[in-house]
Design an enzyme around this catalytic site. Structure first.
Site, PDB file in Angstrom:
ATOM      1  N   TYR A 403       0.849  -1.193   0.000  1.00 59.72           N
ATOM      2  CA  TYR A 403       0.000   0.000   0.000  1.00 59.72           C
ATOM      3  C   TYR A 403       0.888   1.248   0.000  1.00 59.72           C
ATOM      4  O   TYR A 403       2.013   1.245   0.509  1.00 59.72           O
ATOM      5  CB  TYR A 403      -0.936  -0.011   1.201  1.00 59.72           C
ATOM      6  CG  TYR A 403      -2.115  -0.928   0.990  1.00 59.72           C
ATOM      7  CD1 TYR A 403      -3.371  -0.427   0.637  1.00 59.72           C
ATOM      8  CD2 TYR A 403      -1.968  -2.310   1.091  1.00 59.72           C
ATOM      9  CE1 TYR A 403      -4.435  -1.280   0.414  1.00 59.72           C
ATOM     10  CE2 TYR A 403      -3.031  -3.167   0.862  1.00 59.72           C
ATOM     11  CZ  TYR A 403      -4.256  -2.639   0.522  1.00 59.72           C
ATOM     12  OH  TYR A 403      -5.319  -3.482   0.278  1.00 59.72           O
ATOM     13  N   ASP A 417       1.247 -12.426   0.782  1.00 57.91           N
ATOM     14  CA  ASP A 417       0.124 -13.321   1.057  1.00 57.91           C
ATOM     15  C   ASP A 417       0.504 -14.794   1.159  1.00 57.91           C
ATOM     16  O   ASP A 417       0.085 -15.480   2.095  1.00 57.91           O
ATOM     17  CB  ASP A 417      -0.960 -13.127  -0.002  1.00 57.91           C
ATOM     18  CG  ASP A 417      -1.696 -11.807   0.164  1.00 57.91           C
ATOM     19  OD1 ASP A 417      -1.915 -11.400   1.317  1.00 57.91           O
ATOM     20  OD2 ASP A 417      -2.047 -11.180  -0.842  1.00 57.91           O
ATOM     21  N   TYR A 500      -9.498  -9.702   0.570  1.00 57.76           N
ATOM     22  CA  TYR A 500      -9.351 -10.007  -0.853  1.00 57.76           C
ATOM     23  C   TYR A 500      -9.488 -11.500  -1.138  1.00 57.76           C
ATOM     24  O   TYR A 500      -9.067 -12.348  -0.339  1.00 57.76           O
ATOM     25  CB  TYR A 500      -7.994  -9.531  -1.389  1.00 57.76           C
ATOM     26  CG  TYR A 500      -8.018  -8.124  -1.928  1.00 57.76           C
ATOM     27  CD1 TYR A 500      -8.823  -7.787  -3.013  1.00 57.76           C
ATOM     28  CD2 TYR A 500      -7.239  -7.119  -1.360  1.00 57.76           C
ATOM     29  CE1 TYR A 500      -8.852  -6.498  -3.512  1.00 57.76           C
ATOM     30  CE2 TYR A 500      -7.258  -5.827  -1.853  1.00 57.76           C
ATOM     31  CZ  TYR A 500      -8.066  -5.518  -2.931  1.00 57.76           C
ATOM     32  OH  TYR A 500      -8.103  -4.241  -3.423  1.00 57.76           O
ATOM     33  N   HIS A 558      -2.781   1.029  -4.108  1.00 59.23           N
ATOM     34  CA  HIS A 558      -1.867  -0.068  -3.770  1.00 59.23           C
ATOM     35  C   HIS A 558      -1.574  -0.874  -5.024  1.00 59.23           C
ATOM     36  O   HIS A 558      -2.034  -0.541  -6.122  1.00 59.23           O
ATOM     37  CB  HIS A 558      -2.468  -0.961  -2.682  1.00 59.23           C
ATOM     38  CG  HIS A 558      -3.798  -1.552  -3.047  1.00 59.23           C
ATOM     39  ND1 HIS A 558      -4.982  -0.837  -3.016  1.00 59.23           N
ATOM     40  CD2 HIS A 558      -4.143  -2.792  -3.480  1.00 59.23           C
ATOM     41  CE1 HIS A 558      -5.990  -1.609  -3.386  1.00 59.23           C
ATOM     42  NE2 HIS A 558      -5.507  -2.793  -3.691  1.00 59.23           N
ATOM     43  N   HIS A 560      -1.103  -5.034  -6.679  1.00 55.94           N
ATOM     44  CA  HIS A 560      -1.194  -6.495  -6.572  1.00 55.94           C
ATOM     45  C   HIS A 560      -0.105  -7.043  -7.485  1.00 55.94           C
ATOM     46  O   HIS A 560      -0.205  -6.920  -8.711  1.00 55.94           O
ATOM     47  CB  HIS A 560      -2.553  -7.009  -7.033  1.00 55.94           C
ATOM     48  CG  HIS A 560      -3.710  -6.460  -6.269  1.00 55.94           C
ATOM     49  ND1 HIS A 560      -4.278  -7.118  -5.193  1.00 55.94           N
ATOM     50  CD2 HIS A 560      -4.420  -5.314  -6.435  1.00 55.94           C
ATOM     51  CE1 HIS A 560      -5.290  -6.396  -4.725  1.00 55.94           C
ATOM     52  NE2 HIS A 560      -5.386  -5.295  -5.462  1.00 55.94           N
ATOM     53  N   HIS A 722      -3.427  -0.649  -8.361  1.00 54.26           N
ATOM     54  CA  HIS A 722      -4.862  -0.561  -8.109  1.00 54.26           C
ATOM     55  C   HIS A 722      -5.233   0.847  -7.622  1.00 54.26           C
ATOM     56  O   HIS A 722      -5.036   1.197  -6.463  1.00 54.26           O
ATOM     57  CB  HIS A 722      -5.272  -1.606  -7.076  1.00 54.26           C
ATOM     58  CG  HIS A 722      -6.753  -1.730  -6.905  1.00 54.26           C
ATOM     59  ND1 HIS A 722      -7.335  -2.766  -6.208  1.00 54.26           N
ATOM     60  CD2 HIS A 722      -7.781  -0.969  -7.355  1.00 54.26           C
ATOM     61  CE1 HIS A 722      -8.648  -2.608  -6.214  1.00 54.26           C
ATOM     62  NE2 HIS A 722      -8.929  -1.518  -6.898  1.00 54.26           N
TER      63      HIS A 722
END
Length: 765
Positions: A403, A417, A500, A558, A560, A722
């Site tokens: 972020y 993640d 998410y 942010h 991905h 994003h």
């Protein structure tokens, strides 16, 4: 209930009798028997639902359709011939109708599903070397580890899975269809405070072969940590006091989210050895979407060893956004759509033998890993009767979601993640008709949980075939139209990490291409702010790091970023990275003043192979020892950016002196190529949680190995930046990015023109 036979036969009584009759099993006359006994007839729906099958009735044709995963059945009442995947099956007793309801012999389900007419699933007689650990193997491994005198009293696993066998021997077993002579072993990782214990268990010898202790190393966040942090904040008087300042008096309505804290060289006042998580919280107001009600500028730091809050970071009070924002449509009058039917009345075009899948000329093994999720292995394409190697193993290597907001509750948010949370463990079971089309075949998966016990994840992934537009079409003047539909086989897996949900599709085409599509959906992580609209005086400051997407809510900008580990073996183990760069050649004394030409070169070392991808160039993995009929080296093109819906993340959107950049550099370049090393699996490093430096790809290429005509691994990074928009709130429509692997002179002609050569699809490998 007992009926009174003397009661007046009113319309009401007749209705009750009719309903009861429909609920009670009955026996048809003895002249129709099953195994020389009276046949017990039950409602068709009840029989099929008991075995997990679905029944639909077409009133126009008076046809009953039964579906269960890969089986498709058509039944006409009063007929002894039914059709299972397009093949006739004679049944003992026909289905009959009574009082507008279908009844069937109680053994009909066995007749159908034990008929052998569904050829989708085959019995595996030669186990594939990469088959996942079975339930019994997981139990055995845990028992061996638990009995070791060195084992902690409480076993907490972040990994318990098959140890990779020798690669060359696996290929030999698969291609030559012979038993694999290898004693199964299991890798394990145990977590104990800020210590990691990793090792190997020999399942045949029932003993531990390796036991390594890594001090000052932090492993994954495990599921029991989620429970712990919720308990800790509810029992903390200091946290309750901070909540009360914000008008929140009921701590039971507060939902805690455990977040890894990263590493900032001590600038955040947190010692490296601390085994900690940061907690940001949300208020549950009863609308089913606590994510819409962030408790801003309040961060609790929980020591997982001491099981208590050691610090509370309490900033400016921002009122909690309280507007109800359910994401399930409960407050909307959503118009229902008419049914969309996707049927395969003659059965599937693919078969599954154990974990090995055959579709057309493609063959591959599929498994689920607790960290990286779905893995496709030993992938081959059958060409002129020969299975040609394409890829030994492909999977998500790792991903990060950084972020861009430096504020108190946001600066540390860079979710790693798979490496920090284990995306396979957080697999989201799939629903037919929504998550996947109704023709999908759903598969359960067995993995070890954080206690080391086997758990079965239902509907963990799916495989389905789909129409994918014309494969080719041509209309010559005055001649018949020539067109062929493209078919694709999709392997889909979804993981849910907090707010998410990530969808991963591996897409195989008949023409030899492989697509990897990554979709982000779920709910955006949002920030509570003072502004209701962009006309408020606070709006400019509130939206420095994001977009105002609702009253008092900002969607923070942010990224991905996904990295895929692709162990490509193009027609063999000796491969080379080839660069093809288009350029303009100027010409003198010619009508044409320039021409388009291609400069071709090969890259011989790891450091020169890592690059930011220019979509106007061509990058190939080539085998210079194999040629097609024209003498071109056989290759596959690698394309990190093959389409997408959000702006492409061309690299990390922050400066190189950021600590995250120092800890994992894979996000900043789209192509990396390394010499094969079975111990190099993760672009973010084996233990990224609180890592101080890059132990992933940057470390892998540090020795600058020779990669010319070597067994090499391709690491492709793709992703999006994003920038939030109001149409993504309160639910986020799936945003895709696409990676492509495309044959490049791998074949002699268009492979779609070649016949389906999967005559051996019922064989083991």
């Amino acid at each position: 209930m007992k009926l009174d036979s003397n009661a007046p036969k009113t319309k009401k009584n007749i209705t009750i009798k009719t309903l009861l009759f429909a609920m009670i099993p009955f026996f048809i006359p003895t002249k129709s028997t099953a195994h020389d006994q009276e046949a017990k007839m039950l409602p068709l729906n009840d029989i099929m639902h008991s075995v997990g099958a679905k029944v639909e009735h077409d009133s126009y044709s008076n046809l009953y359709v039964i579906t269960k995963n890969s089986t498709y059945v058509k039944i006409k009442p009063n007929s002894k011939t039914i059709y299972v995947n397009g093949k006739p099956l004679e049944i003992e007793i026909p289905v009959i109708e009574k009082q507008n309801q279908a009844y069937a012999f109680e053994g009909l389900a066995n007749e159908i599903f034990q008929s052998g007419l569904d050829q989708t699933f085959k019995t595996e007689t030669i186990p594939h070397p990469l088959n996942s650990l079975s339930i019994d193997e997981i139990k055995l491994a845990k028992s061996i580890i638990g009995q070791d005198s060195r084992a902690p009293k409480e076993l907490r696993f972040s990994q318990l899975s098959l140890k990779d066998p020798e690669k060359k021997e696996v290929w030999d077993s698969v291609l030559n269809q012979k038993a694999f002579n290898y004693d199964r072993q299991a890798d394990f990782i145990l977590l104990q405070n800020n210590t990691v214990i990793e090792g190997v268990v020999d399942l045949k010898a029932k003993k531990i072969k390796q036991w390594n202790i890594l001090k000052d190393t932090h492993g994954m966040v495990l599921l029991d940590d989620f429970e712990l942090v919720q308990k800790v904040i509810k029992e903390s008087p200091e946290y309750a006091k901070a909540l009360k300042k914000r008008g929140i008096n009921d701590v039971s309505k507060v939902v805690a989210t455990p977040l890894t804290v990263g590493y900032f060289g001590g600038e955040d006042g947190l010692n490296k050895e601390f085994n900690i998580l940061k907690i940001v919280s949300y208020l549950d107001i009863g609308d089913g979407n606590y994510w819409a009600h962030p408790i801003e500028n309040l961060v609790a730091i929980v020591d997982l060893d001491k099981k208590k809050i050691i610090k509370i970071e309490d900033g400016e009070i921002i009122p909690v956004p309280m507007l109800a924002r359910p994401y399930d449509g409960r407050n909307k009058n959503v118009q229902s759509a008419k049914p969309l039917r996707i049927t395969e009345p003659e059965g599937k075009n693919f078969t599954v033998t154990g974990q090995y899948v055959h579709w057309g000329n493609w063959c591959f093994h599929v498994s689920l890993d607790s960290r990286v999720g779905i893995k496709l292995s030993t992938m081959t394409y059958k060409d002129n009767g020969i299975k040609r190697k394409v890829m030994y193993e492909g999977n998500l290597g790792g991903m990060v979601v950084p972020y861009g907001d430096p504020d108190l509750g946001w600066y540390f948010k860079s979710y790693v993640d798979s490496g920090d949370y284990g995306m396979g463990t957080l697999t989201s079971p799939l629903n037919r008709g929504t998550d996947v089309p109704e023709n999908a075949v759903l598969f359960d998966s067995v993995i070890a949980d954080y206690k080391g016990d086997p758990i079965t994840i239902p509907n963990a992934f799916a495989i389905f075939e789909r129409y994918a537009n014309p494969e080719y079409k041509h209309q010559e003047m005055g001649q018949p139209n020539v067109s062929v539909a493209r078919r694709e086989l999709v392997v889909r897996w979804i993981s849910t990490i907090g707010n998410y949900d990530y969808i991963f599709d591996w897409v195989l085409s008949q023409n030899g291409t492989i697509g990897i599509n990554s979709g982000a959906t779920g709910i955006e992580a949002v920030k509570g702010v003072k502004s209701k609209t962009m006309h408020d005086s606070t709006a400019k400051n509130d939206t420095k790091y994001g977009t105002l997407i609702d009253h008092n809510i900002v969607g923070t900008t942010h990224q991905h970023i996904y990295n895929f580990r692709l162990d490509m073996d193009i027609d063999g183990l000796e491969n080379t990275l080839t660069h093809m760069n288009p350029f303009v050649m100027k010409h003198q004394n010619s009508i044409r003043k320039s021409s388009m030409q291609i400069e071709t070169s090969t890259i011989s070392n790891e450091k020169n192979a890592s690059e930011r991808f220019d979509p106007s160039t061509i990058r190939l993995i080539s085998n210079y020892k194999k040629e097609n009929a024209m003498g071109n080296p056989v290759s596959y093109q690698i394309i990190p950016f093959a389409g997408g819906t959000h702006p492409i993340a061309k690299g990390a959107n922050f400066s190189t002196d950021e600590w995250l950049f120092k800890r994992m550099n894979f996000m900043d370049k789209q192509i990396w190529v390394t010499k094969y090393n079975p111990n190099e699996k993760y672009p973010d490093g084996k233990y990224p949680n609180r890592s101080t430096h890059d132990t992933g790809l940057a470390q892998f290429i540090n020795d600058d190995d020779n990669i010319n005509n070597k067994d090499i691994v391709v690491w492709m990074t793709t992703g999006t930046t994003h920038v939030a928009r109001s149409e993504e709130w309160p639910i986020m429509p799936t945003e895709w990015v696409n990676v492509l692997l495309k044959p490049w002179n791998f074949f002699n002609e268009t492979p779609s023109l070649k016949p389906n050569e999967s005559n051996d699809q019922h064989q083991q490998h």
